[in-house]
Write an enzyme that holds these catalytic residues in place. Structure first.
Site, short mmCIF file in Angstrom:
data_model
loop_
_atom_site.label_atom_id
_atom_site.label_comp_id
_atom_site.label_asym_id
_atom_site.label_seq_id
_atom_site.Cartn_x
_atom_site.Cartn_y
_atom_site.Cartn_z
N GLY A 73 -34.75 7.78 -30.35
CA GLY A 73 -33.78 6.91 -31.17
C GLY A 73 -34.35 6.47 -32.48
O GLY A 73 -33.67 6.24 -33.42
N ARG A 74 -35.88 6.49 -32.36
CA ARG A 74 -36.49 6.17 -33.66
C ARG A 74 -37.88 6.96 -33.85
O ARG A 74 -38.77 6.23 -34.25
CB ARG A 74 -36.48 4.62 -33.76
N LYS A 128 -42.72 7.25 -35.76
CA LYS A 128 -41.99 6.18 -35.09
C LYS A 128 -41.45 5.12 -36.62
O LYS A 128 -42.23 4.71 -36.99
CB LYS A 128 -42.80 5.64 -34.40
N ASP A 160 -30.87 1.14 -35.51
CA ASP A 160 -31.14 1.69 -36.77
C ASP A 160 -32.34 2.78 -37.10
O ASP A 160 -32.27 3.40 -38.12
CB ASP A 160 -31.35 0.58 -37.83
N GLY A 161 -33.00 3.07 -36.01
CA GLY A 161 -34.00 4.05 -36.01
C GLY A 161 -35.34 3.68 -36.83
O GLY A 161 -36.09 4.24 -37.18
N ARG A 191 -47.79 9.05 -34.68
CA ARG A 191 -48.39 8.91 -33.37
C ARG A 191 -48.91 10.60 -33.00
O ARG A 191 -48.02 11.43 -33.56
CB ARG A 191 -47.43 8.81 -32.34
N ARG A 234 -42.03 12.61 -21.45
CA ARG A 234 -41.85 11.08 -20.48
C ARG A 234 -40.90 11.62 -19.09
O ARG A 234 -40.54 12.74 -18.96
CB ARG A 234 -40.63 10.28 -21.37
N ASP A 241 -38.66 5.78 -19.00
CA ASP A 241 -38.68 6.52 -20.28
C ASP A 241 -40.06 6.14 -21.16
O ASP A 241 -40.22 6.76 -22.24
CB ASP A 241 -37.32 6.17 -21.28
P1 AMP Z 1 -38.17 1.17 -26.07
O1 AMP Z 1 -37.88 -0.11 -25.16
O2 AMP Z 1 -38.84 0.90 -27.09
O3 AMP Z 1 -38.98 2.05 -25.21
O4 AMP Z 1 -36.86 1.88 -26.40
C1 AMP Z 1 -35.74 2.28 -25.67
C2 AMP Z 1 -34.87 3.27 -26.25
O5 AMP Z 1 -34.31 2.56 -27.34
C3 AMP Z 1 -35.40 4.44 -26.87
O6 AMP Z 1 -34.54 5.52 -26.36
C4 AMP Z 1 -35.64 4.10 -28.04
O7 AMP Z 1 -35.82 5.18 -28.90
C5 AMP Z 1 -34.47 3.21 -28.43
N1 AMP Z 1 -34.71 2.37 -29.60
C6 AMP Z 1 -35.55 1.20 -29.56
N2 AMP Z 1 -35.46 0.67 -30.86
C7 AMP Z 1 -34.64 1.52 -31.69
C8 AMP Z 1 -34.44 1.40 -32.86
N3 AMP Z 1 -34.91 0.42 -33.79
N4 AMP Z 1 -33.42 2.20 -33.57
C9 AMP Z 1 -33.08 3.32 -32.57
N5 AMP Z 1 -33.46 3.48 -31.11
C10 AMP Z 1 -34.27 2.57 -30.68
MG MG Z 2 -39.59 4.01 -25.34
#
Ligand code: AMP
Ligand code: MG
Length: 532
Positions: free
Chosen positions: A112-113, A133, A145-146, A203, A210, A280
């Site tokens: 997502g980001r 990232k 927002d990515g 990164r 994953r 994930d």
């Molecule tokens: P995480 O808990 O950081 O591992 O994120 C879990 C999921 O949320 C993953 O699919 C990430 O890509 C997505 N995600 C986290 N933060 C953002 C963000 N700011 N924008 C888009 N996707 C996000």
């Molecule tokens: Mg993650």
């Protein structure tokens, strides 16, 4: 002398973008949020940013990529690693995965980001994928927002490199770039949104695959693509296992179980708490991945997690990490079942996790204590009693083990005074506590005498596994506080200290000190959330 040629620019890297070449693509190319079926990735461009600036880079990762210092200091480096332009050979994409979050199946998540730029083949023939990232939304951004903020990017950048230098398997970080744009975040999800500086980390890892990549295809019943992804992963990330076959699927899963166990043993050794061990966030290569609300044990407390988002259940607390990795492997096993179609060999592979973890943990404890081998008859009790004692009063884990190495086996009787530096609240050292600790120290001394390793040899061996310098939560926060004021010097300084976490570095001793009192309850120091 042989001098290796370095590339003067990212444009000179050799890319071999196998992931997108060999795996099924999402036919839709617009950057709109959606469910992506029957595909492993979507092509997507990073979003341009206003005024990027490289504020730190890792010279070791640059070396790994054969990049010269000039390449890392050029404007092109900043432009490319902030997502403003692509280097020759880069083909950006976001991948599709799912996962269990805090024990619940969450369906499609995906990058997502994170935006992958491509896979570099370095001069050693190693494959290294580059991933930005925080470089803008992708089809997997859901309602977010990515983007990434500076504080979480500083934390990811520093910790990836610190973990590497500690000898813990991890994804790496090449660069930390600020975007010159603001990102709005509600840090504790309590209605206090504020604008923060945006940043991007690049990164680097052999692959970013994953557990969740396999899980999502399996959950959707897309068995053809599941097989395609597994075959691809074995050929690309596990070539030593031979050509994919039913038997190799099992040896592959066994290896995942083993490397995951080894990674968690390292976490326990250095006192690292990942904070969000969702499936994930579990790398198929057994690398520590996704540095979010992680933290380092200060006072030894198996119940501790830095992640306030997990405060209720504390599912991912330090002491629960081994069990959670096992649970996650169970979810991966479920995902592989449609191909393997037998429970028993999957179960046996999972048993391998347990035996690898137990043996690894015992060897690790023996090493932390400076013993030649772990002798279960004596050392099980010796370790258990020590870990119980460490919890009786607030005891800094890292300082404690460094001080313990100083113990003199033959001279003056051991006592709590040798260890005084390790205690947060000296008033807690009651006569009962001191008696129990001294009894343990006496036992420990006798055990050391059995081994008859000279004190100086034992000391060096202990200091090689018990780090003096870790990325203490408050240190990362100090670097962030300064960075948010435009001063990035502490990032560089910490990176430098953390390059040699086991060395004494007497002029840097302040960074080995236990958490100061002001940091006890400060946000970012002992409390973090998933907001990043
Ligand atoms: P995480 O808990 O950081 O591992 O994120 C879990 C999921 O949320 C993953 O699919 C990430 O890509 C997505 N995600 C986290 N933060 C953002 C963000 N700011 N924008 C888009 N996707 C996000
Ligand atoms: Mg993650």
């Amino acid at each position: 002398m042989l001098t290796q040629t370095k590339h003067a620019s990212l444009d000179a890297l050799t890319f071999d973008n196998r992931f997108i070449r060999e795996l099924p693509a999402d036919p839709t190319v617009s950057n709109t949020r959606r469910e992506v079926l029957g595909a492993c990735y979507s092509t997507v461009m990073p979003t341009r940013v206003a005024n990027p600036k490289t504020v730190a880079y890792s010279k070791e990762v640059a070396d790994l990529l054969d990049l010269s210092t000039a390449a890392c200091e050029a404007d092109a480096f900043t432009q490319i690693l902030s997502g403003n332009r692509l280097a020759e050979g880069m083909e950006p994409y976001a991948t599709c995965y799912g996962g269990h979050q805090f024990g619940q199946w969450a369906g499609q998540l995906g990058d997502g980001r994170a935006i992958n730029l491509g896979e570099v083949i370095n001069s050693q023939g190693q494959r290294l994928a580059l991933q930005l990232k925080g470089a803008g939304p992708t089809p997997y951004s859901r309602n977010a927002d990515g983007l990434a903020v500076l504080r979480s990017s500083v934390r990811e950048f520093l910790c990836s490199e610190a973990m590497h230098h500690l000898g813990v398997p991890t994804t790496r970080a090449l660069s930390l770039t600020i975007t010159g744009e603001q990102v709005v975040r509600d840090m504790f999800y309590n209605g206090n949104s504020k604008a923060e500086p945006g940043a991007v980390v690049c990164r680097v890892a052999p692959s970013f695959t994953r557990f969740g990549h396999f899980q999502l295809l399996s959950a959707r019943g897309d068995i053809d693509n599941l097989r395609t992804l597994i075959d691809y992963t074995i050929r690309t990330d596990f070539p030593h296992l031979g050509a994919p076959s039913d038997a190799v699927y099992l040896t592959w899963f066994e290896e995942v179980c083993r490397t995951t166990a080894e990674m968690v043993v390292h976490w326990q050794r250095v006192g690292f708490v990942h904070g969000v061990m969702n499936t994930d966030n579990m790398s198929i290569l057994g690398l520590t991945i996704d540095y979010g609300p992680y933290g380092w044990l200060e006072n030894y407390d198996p119940e501790w997690t830095p992640n306030t988002t997990d405060a209720g259940e504390r599912r991912y607390r330090y002491g629960n990490q081994p069990a959670m990795a096992f649970w996650n492997l169970g979810q991966l096993a479920n995902a592989l079942y449609p191909l393997i179609k037998q429970v028993e060999p999957l179960q046996k592979a999972m048993d391998l996790y347990t035996t690898t973890f137990v043996q690894g943990w015992q060897a690790m404890m023996a090493a932390k204590l400076g013993l030649k081998h772990f002798e279960p008859e004596t050392d099980e009790a010796l370790s258990t009693e020590l870990l119980d004692i460490l919890q009786l009063v607030e005891t800094d884990m890292s300082v404690f083990f460094r001080r313990l190495a100083l113990l003199d086996t033959h001279g003056i009787p051991a006592s709590a005074t040798t260890l005084l530096d390790a205690y947060y609240v000296p008033e807690q050292l009651s006569p009962n506590y001191t008696a129990r600790l001294n009894a343990w120290l006496e036992q420990y001394k006798q055990r050391l005498q059995q081994d008859s390793t000279p004190d100086n040899v034992r000391r060096a061996a202990m200091n090689a596994v018990n780090p003096k310098y870790v990325l203490r939560n408050y240190l990362a926060q100090l670097a962030i506080d300064k960075a948010e004021q435009g001063d990035f010097s502490l990032i560089g300084e910490l990176l430098d200290v953390l390059r040699q976490p086991y060395a004494e570095q007497p002029d840097k001793a302040e960074y080995a000190e236990k958490r100061p009192d002001w940091a006890r309850q400060r946000a970012g120091c002992s409390m973090l959330s998933c907001s990043s």
